[in-house]
Design an enzyme around this catalytic site. Sequence first.
Site, short mmCIF file in Angstrom:
data_model
loop_
_atom_site.label_atom_id
_atom_site.label_comp_id
_atom_site.label_asym_id
_atom_site.label_seq_id
_atom_site.Cartn_x
_atom_site.Cartn_y
_atom_site.Cartn_z
N LYS A 112 86.71 -36.27 6.11
CA LYS A 112 85.31 -36.70 6.26
C LYS A 112 84.46 -35.90 5.30
CE LYS A 112 83.07 -39.11 9.51
NZ LYS A 112 83.66 -40.11 10.28
N GLY A 113 83.34 -36.46 4.94
CA GLY A 113 82.46 -35.72 4.03
C GLY A 113 81.14 -36.42 3.87
#
Length: 426
Positions: A112-113
């Site tokens: 995720k980011g």
Amino acid sequence: MSTNTETKKRTNMYENVMREFDKAADAMNLDPGVRKILAATQNEIIVHFPVKMDDGSIEVFTGYRVQHNNALGPYKGGLRYHPTVDIDAARALATWMTWKTALAGLPYGGGKGGIQLDPKKYSQSELERITRRFTYALGENIGPDLDIPAPDVNTNAQIMAWIADTFASTKAPNQRFEAFNVVTGKPVVSGGLEGRDRATGFGVVNSIKKWAEHTGEKVKGKKYIVQGFGNVGYWAAHFMNEEGAILTAVQDHTGTIRNDEGIDVEKLGEHVLQNGGIAGFTGAESVDGAGFFGFDCDICIPAALGNQITTDNAGSIKAKLIAEGANGPTDFAAEEILRDRNIQVIPDILCNGGGVIGSYFEWLQNRRSETWKIEDVLIRLEDLTGRAFDRVVKTADKYSVDWRTAAYIVALERLEQTYKERGVFP
Ligand code: GLU
């Protein structure tokens, strides 16, 4: 909001996921070595990159991509554009993705980011350049067999198209088409999956239908409230509407509206598309949102950000079911209160798993050079989300634990098994 509260909230997100993990690991007696592996994130990428603004000035942005685990397949998970994005949030959200993909039985890990920014402050052309430079900065850290981003909060099919185009443009001509598969959630004409837009909301409602089946309740006629009316909130309401449930209140970043007679979901969806939020909608009364989670209803669907249901409001909740469309909306301590009050929670990693399952279909479609029909997509989504639900209920009975802990156990058992089978190199 004071800085202290902000820091506390951000810290809570990662703390939350680790407390949930510890609880499940204890309940199932997870192998100590595997427990150590899964307690850490594998890679944490932070990039600072310059972007030319419309007025000719240069801004430097910070982007994140955390890759938690890839034992079961490439890292998978969204990119969000929001002021709350930081390394702590990315860690928590990446970790949740590992559990979510494992629980759904997908050949993926978790990542995720995103970028810490408020997209409303930038023009479309600025957002395009920010997205392209972010993609360029991530470079070889993402890829169709390595790490496959997707939409999340404030990111959409257009942003995925820019990422795919930028990533492919840096490749040799004979690798470009394969390179487009670096993201899912693309526009349909650019290789996206028909139905990926509604996949998360569809999965949320399918979980609610499974809950009803399991408890002998009926979805028809149930009053429900939704926090967040973006992609997840809108589509969940759309499918709840099809089931004959009644939307009585909505809250988003622009305000809170309420109508006990029922809110017209499609009209509200149109209004949000045109105005960017629910404020100013004439089909409901604008009300004070402080007590939103305490509003009278049968089902509550938090579909916005994390840490929304806390010890401050868990005691006032009237719903008998909380269906988590968002990631991490309920904090660990609040959940104990809900359990004591017999309020059932369909946990995020189960409830909103339809999104990443839809992404998996898109990835398969791309790799096989196929085009899937929306009817087939929805049938397969119903099947996979339903099967995950059944596994969770069965595991909850086996271990006498709540559904969140059971969902973790299903995911952790799969991860534990693969580590046992393959061992740890060298
Ligand atoms: N952002 C979504 C999630 O949190 C979807 C991720 C994906 O499709 O890879 O589950």
